[in-house]
Design a protein around this motif. Structure first.
Motif, PDB file in Angstrom:
ATOM      1  N   TYR A  77      43.224  37.273  43.120  1.00  0.00           N
ATOM      2  CA  TYR A  77      42.335  38.355  42.691  1.00  0.00           C
ATOM      3  C   TYR A  77      42.691  39.602  43.489  1.00  0.00           C
ATOM      4  O   TYR A  77      42.847  39.540  44.713  1.00  0.00           O
ATOM      5  CB  TYR A  77      40.866  38.021  42.953  1.00  0.00           C
ATOM      6  CG  TYR A  77      40.269  37.011  42.019  1.00  0.00           C
ATOM      7  CD1 TYR A  77      39.488  37.411  40.930  1.00  0.00           C
ATOM      8  CD2 TYR A  77      40.464  35.647  42.230  1.00  0.00           C
ATOM      9  CE1 TYR A  77      38.940  36.482  40.069  1.00  0.00           C
ATOM     10  CE2 TYR A  77      39.915  34.710  41.371  1.00  0.00           C
ATOM     11  CZ  TYR A  77      39.153  35.138  40.293  1.00  0.00           C
ATOM     12  OH  TYR A  77      38.609  34.214  39.435  1.00  0.00           O
ATOM     13  N   GLY A 123      40.261  38.124  32.604  1.00  0.00           N
ATOM     14  CA  GLY A 123      40.307  38.181  34.060  1.00  0.00           C
ATOM     15  C   GLY A 123      40.179  39.580  34.617  1.00  0.00           C
ATOM     16  O   GLY A 123      40.519  39.822  35.778  1.00  0.00           O
ATOM     17  N   THR A 158      42.613  39.405  37.872  1.00  0.00           N
ATOM     18  CA  THR A 158      43.362  38.239  38.312  1.00  0.00           C
ATOM     19  C   THR A 158      44.858  38.468  38.145  1.00  0.00           C
ATOM     20  O   THR A 158      45.298  39.284  37.335  1.00  0.00           O
ATOM     21  CB  THR A 158      42.963  36.992  37.513  1.00  0.00           C
ATOM     22  OG1 THR A 158      43.330  37.171  36.136  1.00  0.00           O
ATOM     23  CG2 THR A 158      41.456  36.733  37.614  1.00  0.00           C
TER      24      THR A 158
END
Length: 219
Positions: free
Chosen positions: A69, A105, A174
């Motif tokens: 992340y 993400g 992500t």
């Protein structure tokens, strides 16, 4: 889970970074006046593209070595993203629960919960109810933007009738979501930001679309 916090710095005090857990990698890019650099800071020239260039240039530079992340914020994020320390230090449930806009993400962060005053179709857009919406000319928040022409430089699909976005451009993403686009895609974004003075404000409105595979891109 590995995490990195990327800060676009200019002239603000960064002592608040001491509250970020040591397990989180911290990278600071400083533009503007060449102030004394802290350990781990990088001075960036030329001072173009505002923080948006800083963020996407980092994705380009670290494309092959990203953390699980990565979070992006300005040097004083709290007027836009008040709980940045909590979210960055937290687990995956903190990241998702505190985001105002989630697209795969990608997680967009802002203090406010705006509510959707427009009749948007969730079959065409994200319909989070927690983001702002504007037309292709920036109405009603920033009139005079030509968002559609920049869309056509990046995407290979019809532009939407309106754009959903988080003001301030603070976000987390992500590694897998970043790599859903090619490295050439991020090169194109950075090139536009260095040569088009209005693009930082336009790209703020396109940010979540950059990370949504539903919208085909030229690269």
């Amino acid at each position: 889970m590995t995490k990195e916090l990327v800060v676009a710095a200019y002239d603000k005090n960064l002592d608040w970074l001491n509250k970020i857990y040591p397990s989180v990698r911290k990278t600071v890019y400083r533009k503007g006046d060449a102030l004394p650099l802290r350990e781990g800071e990088f001075f960036v020239e030329p001072n173009l593209g505002r923080c948006v260039h800083t963020f996407f240039n980092h994705l380009l530079l670290r494309y092959d070595s990203l953390s699980d992340y990565t979070f992006f914020c300005q040097d004083f994020p709290f007027d836009h993203w008040g709980n940045v320390v909590q979210v960055v230090n937290g687990d995956t449930s903190d990241i998702k629960s505190h985001a105002s806009l989630v697209v795969g993400g990608y997680y967009g962060f802002h203090n406010s919960r705006f509510g959707n005053a427009w009749n948007m179709s969730p079959t065409e857009h994200f319909d989070s109810g927690k983001s702002l919406v504007c037309l292709g000319d920036g109405y009603p928040h920033h009139m005079g933007l030509d968002i559609g022409s920049r869309w056509e430089r990046i995407f290979d699909c019809p532009k939407p009738e309106y754009y959903e976005f988080i003001p301030g451009g603070h976000f987390g993403v992500t590694r897998d979501q970043v790599r859903a686009r090619s490295k050439k895609f991020y090169e194109n974004i950075c090139d536009i930001l260095l040569t088009d003075p209005v693009s930082p404000w336009i790209f703020e409105r396109l940010e979540c679309y950059f990370f949504c595979e539903k919208y085909r891109t030229k690269y």
